[in-house]
Design a protein around this motif. Structure first.
Motif, PDB file in Angstrom:
ATOM      1  N   LEU A 295       0.729  -1.079  -0.023  1.00  0.00           N
ATOM      2  CA  LEU A 295       0.039  -0.058   0.034  1.00  0.00           C
ATOM      3  C   LEU A 295       0.912   1.259  -0.033  1.00  0.00           C
ATOM      4  CD1 LEU A 295      -2.765   1.378   0.105  1.00  0.00           C
ATOM      5  CD2 LEU A 295      -2.734   0.996   2.565  1.00  0.00           C
ATOM      6  N   PRO A 296       1.757   1.362   0.800  1.00  0.00           N
ATOM      7  CA  PRO A 296       2.554   2.622   0.750  1.00  0.00           C
ATOM      8  C   PRO A 296       3.201   2.928  -0.698  1.00  0.00           C
ATOM      9  CG  PRO A 296       3.177   1.304   2.892  1.00  0.00           C
ATOM     10  CD  PRO A 296       2.551   0.467   1.899  1.00  0.00           C
ATOM     11  N   LEU A 297       3.825   1.984  -1.143  1.00  0.00           N
ATOM     12  CA  LEU A 297       4.242   2.355  -2.505  1.00  0.00           C
ATOM     13  C   LEU A 297       3.078   2.539  -3.712  1.00  0.00           C
ATOM     14  CD1 LEU A 297       6.740   2.444  -4.257  1.00  0.00           C
ATOM     15  CD2 LEU A 297       6.617  -0.071  -4.611  1.00  0.00           C
ATOM     16  N   LEU A 298       2.091   1.839  -3.577  1.00  0.00           N
ATOM     17  CA  LEU A 298       0.939   2.291  -4.411  1.00  0.00           C
ATOM     18  C   LEU A 298       0.282   3.575  -4.196  1.00  0.00           C
ATOM     19  CD1 LEU A 298      -1.108  -1.234  -4.220  1.00  0.00           C
ATOM     20  CD2 LEU A 298       0.010  -0.421  -6.216  1.00  0.00           C
ATOM     21  N   VAL A 299       0.455   3.923  -2.865  1.00  0.00           N
ATOM     22  CA  VAL A 299      -0.119   5.462  -2.623  1.00  0.00           C
ATOM     23  C   VAL A 299       1.132   6.575  -3.108  1.00  0.00           C
ATOM     24  CG1 VAL A 299      -0.222   7.045  -0.603  1.00  0.00           C
ATOM     25  CG2 VAL A 299      -1.269   4.834  -0.484  1.00  0.00           C
ATOM     26  N   SER A 300       2.332   6.321  -2.845  1.00  0.00           N
ATOM     27  CA  SER A 300       3.217   7.034  -3.470  1.00  0.00           C
ATOM     28  C   SER A 300       3.307   7.197  -5.167  1.00  0.00           C
ATOM     29  CB  SER A 300       4.756   6.604  -2.972  1.00  0.00           C
ATOM     30  OG  SER A 300       5.264   5.451  -3.496  1.00  0.00           O
ATOM     31  N   MET A 301       2.884   6.076  -5.708  1.00  0.00           N
ATOM     32  CA  MET A 301       2.874   5.980  -7.061  1.00  0.00           C
ATOM     33  C   MET A 301       1.477   6.932  -7.551  1.00  0.00           C
ATOM     34  SD  MET A 301       4.105   2.085  -7.828  1.00  0.00           S
ATOM     35  CE  MET A 301       3.004   1.781  -9.263  1.00  0.00           C
ATOM     36  N   GLY A 302       0.520   6.966  -6.610  1.00  0.00           N
ATOM     37  CA  GLY A 302      -0.651   7.571  -7.074  1.00  0.00           C
ATOM     38  C   GLY A 302      -1.646   6.801  -8.054  1.00  0.00           C
ATOM     39  N   ASP A 303      -1.317   5.324  -7.759  1.00  0.00           N
ATOM     40  CA  ASP A 303      -2.241   4.358  -8.313  1.00  0.00           C
ATOM     41  C   ASP A 303      -3.670   4.155  -7.606  1.00  0.00           C
ATOM     42  OD1 ASP A 303      -3.181   1.993  -9.520  1.00  0.00           O
ATOM     43  OD2 ASP A 303      -1.471   0.900  -9.519  1.00  0.00           O
ATOM     44  N   ILE A 304      -4.621   5.047  -8.040  1.00  0.00           N
ATOM     45  CA  ILE A 304      -5.772   4.599  -7.389  1.00  0.00           C
ATOM     46  C   ILE A 304      -6.581   3.532  -7.521  1.00  0.00           C
ATOM     47  CG2 ILE A 304      -6.988   5.618  -9.529  1.00  0.00           C
ATOM     48  CD1 ILE A 304      -7.964   6.590  -5.666  1.00  0.00           C
ATOM     49  N   ASN A 305      -6.459   2.714  -8.374  1.00  0.00           N
ATOM     50  CA  ASN A 305      -6.812   1.506  -8.519  1.00  0.00           C
ATOM     51  C   ASN A 305      -6.252   0.474  -7.635  1.00  0.00           C
ATOM     52  OD1 ASN A 305      -8.892   2.050 -10.487  1.00  0.00           O
ATOM     53  ND2 ASN A 305      -7.467   2.037 -12.191  1.00  0.00           N
ATOM     54  N   GLY A 306      -5.268   0.557  -7.598  1.00  0.00           N
ATOM     55  CA  GLY A 306      -4.060  -0.386  -6.944  1.00  0.00           C
ATOM     56  C   GLY A 306      -4.582  -0.227  -5.306  1.00  0.00           C
ATOM     57  N   VAL A 307      -4.400   1.059  -4.934  1.00  0.00           N
ATOM     58  CA  VAL A 307      -5.024   1.512  -3.492  1.00  0.00           C
ATOM     59  C   VAL A 307      -6.210   0.972  -3.216  1.00  0.00           C
ATOM     60  CG1 VAL A 307      -5.350   3.412  -1.970  1.00  0.00           C
ATOM     61  CG2 VAL A 307      -3.533   3.361  -3.614  1.00  0.00           C
TER      62      VAL A 307
END
Length: 650
Positions: free
Chosen positions: A491-503
């Protein structure tokens, strides 16, 4: 062309000073480091002291040979003993039988010991030039006697006897170099306590470098290093094996080998432990044992280079988290001392049936994992995430959860939670891993033994879920726990990437919106600082229950880990003003320790400078750092100063 090079012609490259740029340091066996380096990596000289190695080195001479050039001929007098530094040598016997030797293999001693003429011809067979070191018979025998190496060469002979038909295609002459010896046919137990059957990370890396391939450290500045493992030698060994066993493989009488632990066990572990019938862990510790601290869960079919790289990077992070004040070199050295449980090396491959016991509780897996001394379970995941498709690995996850052990997932890029969205490669890798892990189902796990699979699934079926898996049972409960764990770590990396679907997918898999990254920063803080207050990721996290207080001073929180010391200091002061809520206590503490470590890394170089005034300024800087730091950080700084005071270079 076989001409002798004088010792004066062999260049020695001094250690370079740290540079704020990418440096590649190769630890590849065979690189021309001189005869001392070769002796340190060649049995039976590798256990000798540096003083003895240096004393022996002056008696050797270095020759170069091109492909097809003879080094010695059958029928020649036994006048020299040889060690290969680089390249390959083919030994051809009178009956036409051939043996392929490579870097750090030695030959020629048997005829010297038996006082006979050569029975084989040795030719350079590698691409490019082959580098060989030799020593005359008289000097060789004097050194053997002076340094009491008779028993060591006897051990070498035992290994050759027990490996007279080895799995890598080599076919050693069963006649021993020294006294006659009959290898053990029964398994031995040197270390009864399974929790002491550890291998040090340093053992694993040295084994890899000597037998399997190349280790490379890619250094980025003074505070970061990336470890790489390339199984070049192991791949070549597998290729030779598959070629020499092609008919048997085609007929289904043998299996094709790839550069994984199946090949390592068959061609290296069995070969090196055959004489004593013990585990590699027992052999490496000479029966003294190594306390296991980290349980490595993995699939034997994983690329062995990827396995070693994942394990190496995990250990570096594990030590960094425990001792964040350590400089890179000290951190690396401490990581090498970690005791690991790796089943292929820790279990006696000659005695598996007896060691596995008749119940799960009797198995070494359970005994090691349940021990208080085992701190964490680290599961290595390769690109196809094969570990989680194997029943034993799934069972180890089940045991780790049942026993309350910390659990981490590591990849070739390091622990999953430590991945940073700094490159497109990392981003692609993370998305792939998250998708693969999300689709895994423990109920589909496989095992080589149907008996093992039945036993594991029976235990899994009895499992009752808790926490995010409350109300579920068996594989469904474990799948829920596993996906939640994975989601939390990515989750932290998905958030930093701005990946809304992944989050959104991670939160749906029960990831906590309160999750923190490896720096202790709440993911909501990362989202606000990286993407802005009005970003969809920020809104989603708040909607799922994230503490809104984590939006305060978000930019300053991230700046606490800036590369510029002044920016870090100002940011820490700003965050301290709002630290009373406790929300940023963890990341502030980590930031201070990192700040101290970075400054000390710079001061450390100056404290050993040749100029007195530079050393004085560095010492003054350290004193100022001590006076300005918080008490807990000050103690850590003092510990580092104590280390510096006892360092050889200080």
């Amino acid at each position: 062309r076989g001409e002798v090079e004088s010792m004066e012609e062999v260049s020695v490259i001094p250690n370079a000073e740290p540079q704020p740029k990418t440096i590649l340091r190769s630890f590849t066996p065979g690189v021309n480091e001189g005869i001392e380096y070769v002796l340190r990596n060649t049995d039976p000289f590798s256990d000798l002291s540096d003083f003895t190695i240096k004393a022996m080195a002056v008696s050797f001479k270095r020759t170069l040979h091109w492909n097809g050039q003879a080094i010695c001929h059958a029928g020649d007098p036994a006048s020299d003993f040889y060690i290969i530094e680089r390249g390959e040598v083919t030994i051809t016997k009178k009956n036409g039988q051939q043996v392929e030797l490579e870097a750090f293999d030695c030959f020629g001693e048997r005829a010297i010991f038996n006082e006979t003429k050569r029975t084989s011809t040795a030719e350079a067979s590698g691409k490019g030039k082959t580098v060989v070191w030799s020593i005359e018979k008289k000097q060789f025998l004097e050194l053997i006697k002076k340094y009491d190496l008779e028993s060591s060469f006897d051990t070498l002979a035992r290994v050759r006897i027990s490996s007279s038909v080895t799995d890598d295609g080599r076919d050693f002459d069963p006649s021993p170099s020294g006294p006659s010896y009959e290898p053990s046919t029964e398994p031995n137990i040197w270390v009864k306590d399974f929790t002491m059957r550890g291998i040090k990370l340093g053992n694993l890396l040295d084994f890899f470098a000597l037998h399997c391939g190349e280790l490379v450290i890619e250094e980025e500045g003074y505070s970061n290093a990336e470890a790489h493992c390339f199984p070049t030698k192991l791949t070549q060994m597998c290729s030779r094996f598959n070629s020499s066993h092609a008919k048997r493989i085609a007929e289904g009488q043998d299996r094709e080998l790839g550069p994984n632990l199946y090949a390592v066990d068959r061609m290296l572990i069995r070969k090196q432990t055959a004489a004593d019938r013990v585990s590699m862990a027992e052999l490496w510790s000479a029966g003294q044992g190594v306390q296991i601290e980290v349980f490595i869960s993995h699939f034997w079919g994983e690329d062995f280079g990827e396995f070693c790289q994942s394990t190496w990077r995990f250990c570096l992070v594990y030590i960094r988290d425990r001792f964040p004040q350590l400089a890179q070199q000290a951190l690396s050295e401490m990581a090498r001392q970690i005791g690991l449980y790796v089943c292929a090396f820790s279990n006696n491959q000659w005695n598996l049936a007896a060691e596995m016991g008749t119940t799960v509780e009797e198995s070494p897996f359970y005994r090691v994992m349940s021990a208080e001394t085992t701190q964490i379970v680290a599961m290595n995941l390769d690109q196809p995430v094969t570990a989680l498709s194997r029943a034993w690995c799934a069972f180890e996850f089940y045991l780790a959860h049942s026993l309350g052990k910390r659990f981490s997932m590591s990849t070739r890029h390091g622990p999953l939670k430590e991945l940073k969205a700094s490159t497109e490669i990392t981003k692609v890798w993370l998305r792939h891993m998250f998708q693969m892990l999300h689709e895994m189902d423990i109920s589909d796990a496989r095992a080589s033994s149907t008996k093992d699979l039945a036993m594991i699934m029976e235990r899994v079926h009895e499992f009752k879920g808790t926490g995010v898996a409350a109300g579920l049972q068996g594989a469904d409960a474990l799948n829920s726990l596993l996906r939640s764990l994975i989601a939390d770590q990515v989750l932290p990396l998905l958030v930093s990437m701005g990946d809304i679907n992944g989050v959104r997918q991670a939160l749906s898999s029960k990831a906590s919106p309160e999750t923190r990254d490896y720096r202790g920063i709440p993911v909501l803080t990362v989202a606000v600082a990286t993407h802005g207050q009005d970003d969809d990721v920020v809104k989603l996290l708040i909607n799922r229950g994230a503490n809104k207080g984590a939006t305060t001073r978000a930019s300053e929180v991230l700046d606490m880990f800036n590369t510029e010391p002044q920016v870090r200091a100002l940011a820490m002061d700003a965050v301290q003003e709002v630290a009373s809520s406790g929300l940023y206590t963890e990341c502030l503490h980590i930031a201070r320790r990192e700040h101290v470590r970075h400054i000390l890394s710079c001061l450390r170089l100056n404290m050993t400078d040749a100029k007195p005034h530079v050393r004085a300024l560095a010492t003054e800087g350290v004193e100022q750092l001590l006076s300005q730091s918080q008490v807990d950080v000050a103690h850590e700084v003092q510990d580092i100063l104590i280390r510096l005071a006892t360092d050889d270079d200080a």
